[in-house]
Design an enzyme around this catalytic site. Structure first.
Site, mmCIF file in Angstrom:
data_model
loop_
_atom_site.group_PDB
_atom_site.id
_atom_site.type_symbol
_atom_site.label_atom_id
_atom_site.label_comp_id
_atom_site.label_asym_id
_atom_site.label_seq_id
_atom_site.Cartn_x
_atom_site.Cartn_y
_atom_site.Cartn_z
ATOM 1 N N SER A 1 -2.830 -5.766 -43.596
ATOM 2 C CA SER A 1 -2.287 -6.700 -42.631
ATOM 3 C C SER A 1 -1.225 -7.578 -43.291
ATOM 4 O O SER A 1 -0.235 -7.059 -43.786
ATOM 5 C CB SER A 1 -3.420 -7.517 -42.013
ATOM 6 O OG SER A 1 -3.025 -8.059 -40.786
ATOM 7 N N ASP B 1 -3.817 -0.047 -33.313
ATOM 8 C CA ASP B 1 -3.939 -1.359 -33.958
ATOM 9 C C ASP B 1 -3.385 -2.440 -33.036
ATOM 10 O O ASP B 1 -2.214 -2.416 -32.670
ATOM 11 C CB ASP B 1 -3.169 -1.358 -35.281
ATOM 12 C CG ASP B 1 -3.552 -2.514 -36.182
ATOM 13 O OD1 ASP B 1 -3.671 -3.647 -35.670
ATOM 14 O OD2 ASP B 1 -3.722 -2.293 -37.391
ATOM 15 N N HIS C 1 -8.021 -2.500 -36.114
ATOM 16 C CA HIS C 1 -7.043 -3.083 -37.019
ATOM 17 C C HIS C 1 -7.185 -2.437 -38.395
ATOM 18 O O HIS C 1 -8.109 -2.733 -39.148
ATOM 19 C CB HIS C 1 -7.291 -4.592 -37.099
ATOM 20 C CG HIS C 1 -6.236 -5.358 -37.820
ATOM 21 N ND1 HIS C 1 -4.900 -5.033 -37.773
ATOM 22 C CD2 HIS C 1 -6.327 -6.459 -38.614
ATOM 23 C CE1 HIS C 1 -4.213 -5.903 -38.495
ATOM 24 N NE2 HIS C 1 -5.055 -6.770 -39.020
#
Length: 528
Positions: free
Chosen positions: A249, A467, A497
């Protein structure tokens, strides 16, 4: 929530608690698969000039030998605010780094590190550094919790993570106390009246003022660029010629900036759940509105509902809650903002979808307890009412990085287009473009980060088509911006995610082959 890209690693423990409160289990997807909550962008080094729109030029800063040759004093790890001390396999140390890389001989700060040595000493490949996103996630707390998922990698690598500057044990930033945080939860994040707008933007200004008061001069030295330089200093202290790294991320943005600053020091880098490096503040908000709506549509389809009708029903529920919050257990209430956050958190993992069903069904019957428990998990609120400071560091880092400051008037003009993108999340994201860094006490440093890394070794960039927080289109853009022959894209047609350890043997074997054996997959490979 355009800055709220929290990685699943940051949410997993809280979701387990929330799931118990709501009568559901925690997420089954791999924790640590992608950002951190906050969408932040790398800033230029104080010692390197930058263009008006991109982050600083590549190149090391000359550091004193006292820093580059420092020996780390590894000892037993202590308990943290986020959990008990890890087991005997783990050791902790503190790295000394310059407060200001423009003054490398000046004041230093401590960067907390944690390490578990390789289980195969004779076949050790070096250290594998992790960043789990945020920005603001504590690697010292998270790596031990999720290390079992990296057991294969530990056969060849020492597993290492850290608390970035401003986070946890690394000069952590805290801008409000628990009472102030809870009071701020009553602020309407999608204001409908002039009075609500004033309260919304005053709350943002007050938050920034609190950060400035408690963090002092540190507030101007928390950029992604600074942290990337800390990573290279850690590489030297760990005794590694090259940096081997897994960023998830926001950690992908951090990894991309590292590759730009230190292309010759790039070893094997994996960027999973990729933050789009080409998107500005509004672009990121639009990307996330699409991503969360896309995940919500997939959820609704899985329950047999038409996505348009189902989204309309949820939007109508949120509209009803706005003037009349729902009662919840413990004498608390679920307002519209907390309800939206509670819905959002379940979309990070497909295994949390049943929790969303129960939360929505209860809310339709007038009970906000389940969605409030999910919002508490996202906000990292304990049953006793204590809040983590992760979101404080997240905001401080992202607002230092981000030069753009959309005005309230500009945000209002864009609300219609945001609602068109997502009837459930659009307005929330639209207001956030102006509210997140409103009246921030430290100026932002650029519009989009520079991640080009000519001459770097190939970097594996992993995107997941389902995602919600870091939509998969960002992976292709990251691969392109890293440069030809550097960015290698791997796509997983999945949900949730992140991708690694999320349930795809194809993804796992490809990533493991790259990290352990140096096998570079074909650019554009797809795992279905």
């Amino acid at each position: 929530m355009s800055r709220h890209v929290r990685s699943l690693a940051l949410l997993a423990a809280g979701l387990l608690v929330a799931g118990a409160a709501a009568g559901c289990g925690g997420p089954g997807d791999k924790a640590g698969n992608g950002e951190g909550k906050g969408r932040a962008q790398p800033a230029p080094s104080s010692s390197s000039p930058s263009s008006p729109s991109r982050s600083g030029k590549a190149g090391p800063v000359r550091l004193p030998a006292a820093l580059t040759s420092q020996r780390l004093d590894w000892g037993r790890c202590k308990a943290t605010d986020d959990g008990p001390a890890p087991g005997s396999d783990w050791r902790c140390a503190t790295l000394k780094a310059p407060l200001d890389y423009g003054k490398p001989d000046g004041e230093t700060i401590g960067i907390a590190l944690i390490r578990a040595k390789s289980t195969n000493g004779s076949g050790r490949s070096g250290s594998l550094l992790f960043n789990f996103g945020g920005p603001g996630g504590s690697g010292v707390s998270m790596l031990p919790a999720f290390a079992p998922d990296y057991a294969k990698l530990r056969e060849r690598y020492d597993l290492v993570s850290f608390d970035p500057r401003g986070v946890g044990a690394s000069e952590g930033v805290r801008c409000r106390d628990d009472k102030e945080i809870q009071a701020a939860e009553s602020v309407d994040l999608t204001p409908d009246t002039p009075a609500e707008e004033r309260a919304y933007f005053q709350d943002a200004a007050d938050f920034g003022a609190g950060c400035a008061q408690t963090a002092g001069k540190l507030l101007g030295h928390l950029s992604t660029d600074d942290t990337a330089r800390d990573m290279d200093l850690a590489r030297q202290a760990l005794g590694d010629d090259k940096l081997h790294y897994m960023g998830v991320s926001y950690g992908t943005q951090l990894g991309g900036v590292y590759a730009h600053l230190f292309p010759k020091n790039v070893g094997r880098l994996v960027l999973d759940a990729v933050v789009d490096p080409a998107a500005d503040t509004v672009g990121h908000a639009e990307n996330q509105a699409r991503g969360f709506q896309r995940a919500l549509d997939d959820y609704l389809k899985s329950t047999g509902q038409d996505p348009d009708q189902g989204s309309g029903k949820i939007a109508a529920l949120l509209k009803r809650i706005d003037p009349k919050p729902l009662p919840a257990s413990g004498g608390r209430v679920l307002n519209q903002s907390l309800a939206t956050i509670g819905i959002t958190v379940t979309l990070y993992s497909k295994s949390s979808w049943p929790a969303l069903t129960r939360g929505l069904e209860a809310a339709e019957k007038g009970d906000g307890t389940a969605l409030l428990a999910l919002a508490d998990a996202y906000n990292e609120r304990s049953p006793a009412g204590h809040y983590s400071s992760q979101s404080h560091a997240q905001r401080a880092i992202s607002c230092l990085d981000d030069k753009e400051r959309p005005t309230p008037a500009q945000a209002k003009k864009r609300l219609a287009s945001f609602r068109e993108i997502s009837p459930v999340f659009g307005e929330f994201m639209g207001w956030d473009t102006a509210g997140w860094c409103h009246d921030w006490p430290v100026p932002g440093q650029y519009t989009t980060p520079e991640v080009s890394a000519p001459g770097a070794a190939p970097i594996l960039v992993v995107g997941n088509t389902g995602d919600p927080a870091t939509p998969y289109e960002g992976a292709r853009r990251m691969a392109d911006e890293l440069g030809k022959g550097v960015g290698v894209e791997l796509t997983w047609k999945g949900e949730g995610h992140g991708a690694y350890a999320g349930g795809s043997s194809c993804v796992d074997s490809t990533v493991n082959g790259y990290l352990l054996e140096g096998r570079i997959p074909r650019d554009g490979k797809v795992c279905s």
